[in-house]
Design a protein around this motif. Structure first.
Motif, PDB file in Angstrom:
ATOM      1  N   GLY A  33      11.947 -22.246 -23.111  1.00  0.00           N
ATOM      2  CA  GLY A  33      13.072 -21.760 -22.316  1.00  0.00           C
ATOM      3  C   GLY A  33      12.856 -21.825 -20.821  1.00  0.00           C
ATOM      4  N   LEU A  34      12.029 -22.772 -20.353  1.00  0.00           N
ATOM      5  CA  LEU A  34      11.582 -22.723 -18.963  1.00  0.00           C
ATOM      6  C   LEU A  34      11.855 -23.988 -18.160  1.00  0.00           C
ATOM      7  CD1 LEU A  34       8.048 -21.240 -19.703  1.00  0.00           C
ATOM      8  CD2 LEU A  34      10.039 -19.979 -18.902  1.00  0.00           C
ATOM      9  N   GLY A  35      12.271 -25.071 -18.802  1.00  0.00           N
ATOM     10  CA  GLY A  35      12.290 -26.366 -18.138  1.00  0.00           C
ATOM     11  C   GLY A  35      13.021 -26.399 -16.816  1.00  0.00           C
ATOM     12  N   SER A  36      14.294 -25.982 -16.819  1.00  0.00           N
ATOM     13  CA  SER A  36      15.067 -26.046 -15.586  1.00  0.00           C
ATOM     14  C   SER A  36      14.499 -25.109 -14.528  1.00  0.00           C
ATOM     15  CB  SER A  36      16.536 -25.699 -15.866  1.00  0.00           C
ATOM     16  OG  SER A  36      16.656 -24.372 -16.368  1.00  0.00           O
ATOM     17  N   GLY A  37      14.027 -23.935 -14.947  1.00  0.00           N
ATOM     18  CA  GLY A  37      13.502 -22.980 -13.987  1.00  0.00           C
ATOM     19  C   GLY A  37      12.253 -23.487 -13.293  1.00  0.00           C
ATOM     20  N   LEU A  38      11.327 -24.065 -14.064  1.00  0.00           N
ATOM     21  CA  LEU A  38      10.119 -24.609 -13.450  1.00  0.00           C
ATOM     22  C   LEU A  38      10.456 -25.766 -12.521  1.00  0.00           C
ATOM     23  CD1 LEU A  38       7.532 -24.577 -16.385  1.00  0.00           C
ATOM     24  CD2 LEU A  38       7.673 -23.014 -14.444  1.00  0.00           C
ATOM     25  N   GLY A  39      11.404 -26.591 -12.913  1.00  0.00           N
ATOM     26  CA  GLY A  39      11.778 -27.723 -12.071  1.00  0.00           C
ATOM     27  C   GLY A  39      12.382 -27.297 -10.748  1.00  0.00           C
ATOM     28  N   MET A  40      13.239 -26.297 -10.781  1.00  0.00           N
ATOM     29  CA  MET A  40      13.827 -25.826  -9.527  1.00  0.00           C
ATOM     30  C   MET A  40      12.784 -25.131  -8.659  1.00  0.00           C
ATOM     31  SD  MET A  40      17.747 -24.764 -10.592  1.00  0.00           S
ATOM     32  CE  MET A  40      17.488 -24.241 -12.288  1.00  0.00           C
ATOM     33  N   GLY A  41      11.823 -24.461  -9.310  1.00  0.00           N
ATOM     34  CA  GLY A  41      10.712 -23.905  -8.559  1.00  0.00           C
ATOM     35  C   GLY A  41       9.874 -24.990  -7.902  1.00  0.00           C
ATOM     36  N   SER A  93      20.494 -34.446 -10.726  1.00  0.00           N
ATOM     37  CA  SER A  93      20.845 -33.301 -11.568  1.00  0.00           C
ATOM     38  C   SER A  93      20.296 -32.029 -10.926  1.00  0.00           C
ATOM     39  CB  SER A  93      20.321 -33.501 -12.987  1.00  0.00           C
ATOM     40  OG  SER A  93      18.928 -33.694 -12.973  1.00  0.00           O
ATOM     41  N   LEU A  94      20.063 -30.986 -11.720  1.00  0.00           N
ATOM     42  CA  LEU A  94      19.760 -29.671 -11.154  1.00  0.00           C
ATOM     43  C   LEU A  94      18.541 -29.685 -10.234  1.00  0.00           C
ATOM     44  CD1 LEU A  94      20.318 -27.452 -14.330  1.00  0.00           C
ATOM     45  CD2 LEU A  94      21.896 -27.796 -12.417  1.00  0.00           C
TER      46      LEU A  94
END
Length: 346
Positions: free
Chosen positions: A273-281, A9-10
């Motif tokens: 509101g941060l899950g995907s952003g932290l993961g991609m970081g 996934s992302l």
């Protein structure tokens, strides 16, 4: 370095692209069939560097909707679609679908470092050797459990009710805190608005049982800014309900030969509101650590955690109810209009 990324996934796709840019060709395994939900996605600023690194940020900026922009600089986030972002990240990345990791291979008769994965797919089982296995496989991460990395998956006392509504040309974002600090709000994605309401964990059947008119009336009473968006909610298929998971106590994030990133390491509830952003970081940080230690996966993992842990820690500290803001003068008992499902159906 031979890297196996578990999870397509992302976060896993971002890592695969970032590694490929740095000269590695990871194997990406995904247990699903490649079908991606078409729901809206809030892409927070914590993802911007990673998306720029892998070459898709310009498309997100061009096609997404800026959320809560207040000046000439970048907005806090963009409204986009999960399927669209997944397709952007998947371009040129070979992903083996319907491949479930059922075991980890270990050196020294099964007692040493992790040296690969055992995979089950439509054609049976096979083994794939790896210098590093990366669990980008979500809050319930099988890799985390099989590797013996600490971490507890917790279903928190929250449910989320969402609705796909009409676009509002005058509004890309609105949010209000309710009496107990939970949220109701909306954000825009291309061609739609998405209304979200943080309710108690009541289960899908109870959350979606009331008539559509009652949902529209209740949401409008709590969030008048959503009037235009709610006018476009005309069918029950536009409503969704989901429950929130958190991962707690995941420390360290790695053992020799395996590491977890994204929700597998530090899943947070959607209210942050941060899950995907932290993961991609995380994905970008790990790829850079591998670049700096191409022949030593353990050194790469140690560097990754040393750099990344201080970035993630402040967000972990506001997990669960700690992120909530209770309005001054809020009643001690939740008002009936904030309860869902309505009291007469409860």
């Amino acid at each position: 370095m031979r890297v196996v990324v578990v999870g397509g996934s992302l976060v896993g796709l971002t890592l695969a692209r970032a590694l490929a840019k740095r000269g590695h060709q990871p194997v990406v395994l995904e247990r699903g069939r490649g079908e991606v939900r078409g729901d809206p996605l809030f892409v927070p600023y914590q993802a911007y560097d990673a998306l720029a690194d892998v070459g898709v940020m310009e498309t997100v900026q061009r096609e997404g909707v800026p959320i809560a922009a207040t000046g000439p600089g970048p907005p806090p986030g963009y409204g986009f679609f999960r399927r669209s972002l997944t397709e952007l990240l998947a371009a040129g990345v070979p992903v083996a679908h319907e491949q479930s990791v059922v075991g980890l291979l270990r050196a020294d008769g099964g007692e040493g470092r992790i040296v690969g994965v055992r995979v089950r797919g439509p054609d049976g089982e096979r083994e794939i050797a790896a210098d590093l296995v990366v669990g980008a496989d979500g809050a319930g991460s099988p890799v985390r459990g099989m590797a013996g990395i600490p971490g507890e998956t917790v279903t928190v006392d929250d449910g989320w009710l969402g609705a796909l509504g009409a676009p509002d040309p005058d509004r890309s974002f609105a949010m209000r805190f309710l009496s107990d600090g939970r949220q109701i709000g909306l954000y825009a994605a291309p061609g739609i608005s998405f209304i979200f309401w943080q309710i108690g964990r009541v289960g899908r059947q109870a959350a979606l049982a009331p008539e559509l008119d009652r949902f529209r009336a209740a949401a409008l009473r709590l969030l008048p800014e959503a009037q235009t968006a709610l006018e476009g909610v005309r069918d029950r298929s536009q409503l969704v309900y989901w429950e929130a998971l958190e991962v707690r106590g995941c420390q360290p994030w790695w053992v020799p030969g395996a590491v977890v990133i994204g929700d597998a390491a530090h899943a947070l509830t959607p209210e942050a509101g941060l899950g995907s952003g932290l993961g991609m970081g995380d994905a970008l940080a790990l790829a850079e650590a591998v670049r700096q230690h191409p022949d030593d996966p353990d050194a790469a993992c140690a560097s990754y955690e040393r750099w990344r842990r201080p970035v993630v820690a402040p967000y972990e500290s506001i997990r669960g109810s700690a992120v909530r803001m209770v309005p001054a003068g809020a009643p001690t008992e939740k008002p009936p209009e904030e309860r869902w499902p309505p009291l007469d159906l409860g």
